[in-house]
Scaffold this motif. Structure first.
Motif, PDB file in Angstrom:
ATOM      1  N   HIS A 122       0.464  -0.964  -0.044  1.00 12.08           N
ATOM      2  CA  HIS A 122      -0.249  -0.509   0.307  1.00 12.08           C
ATOM      3  C   HIS A 122       0.802   1.467   0.056  1.00 12.08           C
ATOM      4  CE1 HIS A 122       1.244  -0.388   4.239  1.00 12.08           C
ATOM      5  NE2 HIS A 122       0.732   0.924   4.325  1.00 12.08           N
ATOM      6  N   VAL A 123       1.954   1.415  -0.110  1.00 17.57           N
ATOM      7  CA  VAL A 123       3.227   2.314   0.308  1.00 17.57           C
ATOM      8  C   VAL A 123       3.342   2.999  -1.248  1.00 17.57           C
ATOM      9  CG1 VAL A 123       5.547   3.019   1.382  1.00 17.57           C
ATOM     10  CG2 VAL A 123       4.134   1.642   2.876  1.00 17.57           C
ATOM     11  N   GLU A 124       3.528   1.628  -2.486  1.00 18.22           N
ATOM     12  CA  GLU A 124       3.800   2.550  -3.463  1.00 18.22           C
ATOM     13  C   GLU A 124       3.154   3.230  -3.672  1.00 18.22           C
ATOM     14  OE1 GLU A 124       4.987   0.857  -7.588  1.00 18.22           O
ATOM     15  OE2 GLU A 124       4.604  -0.882  -5.933  1.00 18.22           O
ATOM     16  N   GLY A 125       3.413   4.586  -4.273  1.00 15.14           N
ATOM     17  CA  GLY A 125       3.409   5.509  -5.092  1.00 15.14           C
ATOM     18  C   GLY A 125       2.025   6.782  -3.740  1.00 15.14           C
ATOM     19  N   ASN A 126       2.272   5.952  -2.393  1.00 19.47           N
ATOM     20  CA  ASN A 126       1.077   6.664  -1.522  1.00 19.47           C
ATOM     21  C   ASN A 126       2.303   7.478  -0.587  1.00 19.47           C
ATOM     22  OD1 ASN A 126      -0.422   7.604   0.919  1.00 19.47           O
ATOM     23  ND2 ASN A 126      -1.674   5.514   0.334  1.00 19.47           N
ATOM     24  N   LEU A 127       2.237   9.221  -0.323  1.00 21.41           N
ATOM     25  CA  LEU A 127       3.068  10.072  -0.279  1.00 21.41           C
ATOM     26  C   LEU A 127       2.493   9.393   1.713  1.00 21.41           C
ATOM     27  CD1 LEU A 127       5.897  11.615   0.468  1.00 21.41           C
ATOM     28  CD2 LEU A 127       4.463  13.546  -0.268  1.00 21.41           C
ATOM     29  N   PRO A 128       1.781   9.516   2.001  1.00 21.62           N
ATOM     30  CA  PRO A 128       1.587   9.558   3.483  1.00 21.62           C
ATOM     31  C   PRO A 128       1.907   8.453   4.056  1.00 21.62           C
ATOM     32  CG  PRO A 128      -0.485  10.884   2.401  1.00 21.62           C
ATOM     33  CD  PRO A 128       0.687  10.307   1.031  1.00 21.62           C
ATOM     34  N   ALA A 129       1.505   7.420   3.345  1.00 18.79           N
ATOM     35  CA  ALA A 129       1.102   5.844   3.588  1.00 18.79           C
ATOM     36  C   ALA A 129       2.878   5.729   3.818  1.00 18.79           C
ATOM     37  CB  ALA A 129       1.179   4.862   3.039  1.00 18.79           C
ATOM     38  N   TYR A 130       3.738   6.092   3.450  1.00 15.54           N
ATOM     39  CA  TYR A 130       5.712   6.227   2.774  1.00 15.54           C
ATOM     40  C   TYR A 130       5.869   7.140   4.241  1.00 15.54           C
ATOM     41  CZ  TYR A 130      10.183   6.926   1.663  1.00 15.54           C
ATOM     42  OH  TYR A 130      11.519   6.739   2.230  1.00 15.54           O
ATOM     43  N   ILE A 131       5.353   7.969   4.657  1.00 14.35           N
ATOM     44  CA  ILE A 131       6.098   9.120   5.492  1.00 14.35           C
ATOM     45  C   ILE A 131       5.711   8.593   6.821  1.00 14.35           C
ATOM     46  CG2 ILE A 131       5.397  10.755   6.672  1.00 14.35           C
ATOM     47  CD1 ILE A 131       5.323  12.101   4.340  1.00 14.35           C
ATOM     48  N   GLY A 132       4.163   7.754   7.176  1.00 17.85           N
ATOM     49  CA  GLY A 132       4.124   7.084   7.924  1.00 17.85           C
ATOM     50  C   GLY A 132       4.665   5.775   8.604  1.00 17.85           C
ATOM     51  N   ILE A 133       5.428   5.010   7.364  1.00 19.74           N
ATOM     52  CA  ILE A 133       6.115   3.908   7.206  1.00 19.74           C
ATOM     53  C   ILE A 133       7.373   3.957   7.883  1.00 19.74           C
ATOM     54  CG2 ILE A 133       7.237   2.044   6.740  1.00 19.74           C
ATOM     55  CD1 ILE A 133       4.123   1.026   7.371  1.00 19.74           C
ATOM     56  N   MET A 134       7.802   5.290   7.050  1.00 23.21           N
ATOM     57  CA  MET A 134       9.381   5.639   7.433  1.00 23.21           C
ATOM     58  C   MET A 134       9.336   5.775   8.911  1.00 23.21           C
ATOM     59  SD  MET A 134      11.051   4.944   4.796  1.00 23.21           S
ATOM     60  CE  MET A 134      12.584   5.189   5.848  1.00 23.21           C
ATOM     61  N   ALA A 135       7.883   6.971  10.016  1.00 17.16           N
ATOM     62  CA  ALA A 135       8.042   6.987  11.320  1.00 17.16           C
ATOM     63  C   ALA A 135       8.033   5.893  11.858  1.00 17.16           C
ATOM     64  CB  ALA A 135       6.987   7.952  11.265  1.00 17.16           C
ATOM     65  N   LEU A 136       7.329   4.888  11.429  1.00 14.86           N
ATOM     66  CA  LEU A 136       7.529   3.476  12.302  1.00 14.86           C
ATOM     67  C   LEU A 136       8.613   2.766  12.232  1.00 14.86           C
ATOM     68  CD1 LEU A 136       5.045   1.799  13.850  1.00 14.86           C
ATOM     69  CD2 LEU A 136       4.833   0.647  11.746  1.00 14.86           C
ATOM     70  N   VAL A 137       9.776   2.752  10.472  1.00 16.53           N
ATOM     71  CA  VAL A 137      10.421   2.151  11.030  1.00 16.53           C
ATOM     72  C   VAL A 137      11.995   2.984  11.555  1.00 16.53           C
ATOM     73  CG1 VAL A 137      12.729   1.628   8.808  1.00 16.53           C
ATOM     74  CG2 VAL A 137      10.227   1.239   8.682  1.00 16.53           C
ATOM     75  N   TRP A 138      11.510   4.141  11.831  1.00 18.17           N
ATOM     76  CA  TRP A 138      12.719   5.167  12.418  1.00 18.17           C
ATOM     77  C   TRP A 138      12.855   4.683  14.063  1.00 18.17           C
ATOM     78  CZ3 TRP A 138      12.296   9.813   8.344  1.00 18.17           C
ATOM     79  CH2 TRP A 138      12.513   9.370   7.512  1.00 18.17           C
ATOM     80  N   THR A 139      11.744   4.169  14.817  1.00 16.20           N
ATOM     81  CA  THR A 139      11.055   3.997  15.767  1.00 16.20           C
ATOM     82  C   THR A 139      11.434   3.026  16.371  1.00 16.20           C
ATOM     83  OG1 THR A 139       8.825   4.378  15.467  1.00 16.20           O
ATOM     84  CG2 THR A 139       9.898   6.657  16.240  1.00 16.20           C
ATOM     85  N   HIS A 140      10.167   1.970  16.183  1.00 20.13           N
ATOM     86  CA  HIS A 140      10.185   0.974  15.541  1.00 20.13           C
ATOM     87  C   HIS A 140      11.119  -0.028  15.165  1.00 20.13           C
ATOM     88  CE1 HIS A 140       8.887  -3.205  14.374  1.00 20.13           C
ATOM     89  NE2 HIS A 140       8.714  -3.897  16.142  1.00 20.13           N
ATOM     90  N   GLY A 141      11.878  -0.327  14.207  1.00 22.23           N
ATOM     91  CA  GLY A 141      13.264  -0.553  13.399  1.00 22.23           C
ATOM     92  C   GLY A 141      13.914  -0.279  14.141  1.00 22.23           C
ATOM     93  N   SER A 142      14.127   1.175  14.072  1.00 21.65           N
ATOM     94  CA  SER A 142      15.611   1.587  14.245  1.00 21.65           C
ATOM     95  C   SER A 142      16.561   1.462  15.383  1.00 21.65           C
ATOM     96  CB  SER A 142      16.171   2.547  13.411  1.00 21.65           C
ATOM     97  OG  SER A 142      15.755   2.329  11.541  1.00 21.65           O
ATOM     98  N   PHE A 143      15.111   1.709  16.217  1.00 21.40           N
ATOM     99  CA  PHE A 143      15.157   2.114  17.698  1.00 21.40           C
ATOM    100  C   PHE A 143      15.269   1.455  18.372  1.00 21.40           C
ATOM    101  CE2 PHE A 143      14.711   4.788  21.349  1.00 21.40           C
ATOM    102  CZ  PHE A 143      15.881   5.277  21.841  1.00 21.40           C
ATOM    103  N   PHE A 144      13.681   0.353  18.322  1.00 22.75           N
ATOM    104  CA  PHE A 144      12.921  -0.217  19.675  1.00 22.75           C
ATOM    105  C   PHE A 144      13.346  -1.134  19.640  1.00 22.75           C
ATOM    106  CE2 PHE A 144       9.350   2.410  20.086  1.00 22.75           C
ATOM    107  CZ  PHE A 144       9.646   3.808  21.325  1.00 22.75           C
ATOM    108  N   GLU A 145      13.643  -1.812  18.358  1.00 27.75           N
ATOM    109  CA  GLU A 145      13.645  -3.736  18.616  1.00 27.75           C
ATOM    110  C   GLU A 145      15.171  -3.714  19.343  1.00 27.75           C
ATOM    111  OE1 GLU A 145      11.499  -5.953  15.023  1.00 27.75           O
ATOM    112  OE2 GLU A 145      13.558  -4.694  14.132  1.00 27.75           O
ATOM    113  N   GLU A 146      16.088  -2.893  18.373  1.00 27.99           N
ATOM    114  CA  GLU A 146      18.152  -2.666  19.070  1.00 27.99           C
ATOM    115  C   GLU A 146      18.084  -3.301  20.106  1.00 27.99           C
ATOM    116  OE1 GLU A 146      20.152  -3.091  16.731  1.00 27.99           O
ATOM    117  OE2 GLU A 146      18.484  -3.516  14.875  1.00 27.99           O
ATOM    118  N   LEU A 147      17.341  -2.022  20.837  1.00 30.82           N
ATOM    119  CA  LEU A 147      17.203  -1.526  22.301  1.00 30.82           C
ATOM    120  C   LEU A 147      16.719  -3.195  23.245  1.00 30.82           C
ATOM    121  CD1 LEU A 147      15.616   1.673  22.964  1.00 30.82           C
ATOM    122  CD2 LEU A 147      17.982   0.871  23.737  1.00 30.82           C
ATOM    123  N   LEU A 148      15.459  -3.772  22.903  1.00 26.28           N
ATOM    124  CA  LEU A 148      15.150  -4.994  22.824  1.00 26.28           C
ATOM    125  C   LEU A 148      16.434  -5.802  22.061  1.00 26.28           C
ATOM    126  CD1 LEU A 148      11.170  -4.886  22.829  1.00 26.28           C
ATOM    127  CD2 LEU A 148      12.959  -5.755  25.073  1.00 26.28           C
TER     128      LEU A 148
END
Length: 192
Positions: A122-148
């Protein structure tokens, strides 16, 4: 000389902790990760992982505080030596590239390609979805997962196993296997 004494003092509390407490913390975190994820999966394939990781971060913070520790005791602090960090980063990236090639070789021969889930289609061609997923990746994937997975699970597993380099290696393996298990449901094994 004083820097090495300070480094040793930072790690002493983790080594003196009882093994039962570390096993208990590890079991609680793994239970939170699995139960929350499995509870959210029927409703959202996309947010099950982040919901479980965020929940485990809250529980992990409580468990650390209960033992008189914090995330800084697990490495979330400014480094004392930036040059050493730069060197370790380069070494880690080289090891990562080598390990990726080796694991790809193993995965292709022993595991079937189950494809991917398409949960990000659903992200392809959908800028708001892309921004939302990137915010999730930068917090969840890049920070929380690494700490855990790179801090909490490795620290608790190593402490539970009695510490030392063998326990550290076993802890890194346990963390990696559980991390892979958590991502297999949507990433699968991909062949080149």
């Amino acid at each position: 000389m004083s820097e090495s004494i300070l480094e040793t003092e930072r790690h002493v509390p983790a080594r003196r902790e009882n093994h039962a407490g570390a096993w208990q913390d590890l079991a609680i975190i793994i239970a939170v990760l699995v139960i929350v994820k499995q509870s959210v999966l029927p409703f959202s394939y996309l947010y099950a992982g982040p919901a479980s990781t965020f929940s485990a971060m809250i529980v992990g913070t409580i468990l650390l505080r209960r033992r008189g520790r914090g995330w800084s005791d697990l490495g979330l602090r400014w480094p004392d030596n930036w040059l050493r960090i730069a060197g370790l980063t380069i070494l880690t990236m080289a090891a990562f590239i080598l390990a990726t090639q080796l694991m790809d070789f193993v995965a292709v021969r022993f595991f079937p390609d189950v494809g991917t889930s398409g949960r990000f289609d659903h992200v392809e061609g959908n800028l708001p979805a892309y921004i939302g997923i990137m915010a999730l990746v930068w917090t969840h994937g890049s920070f929380f997962e690494e700490l855990l997975f790179r801090a909490f699970v490795i620290d608790r597993t190593s402490t539970a196993l009695g510490g030392g380099w063998k326990a550290d290696l076993a802890a890194a393996l346990v963390s990696s296997v559980f991390f892979g298990y958590r991502h297999y449901y949507y990433q699968g094994c991909t062949a080149p």
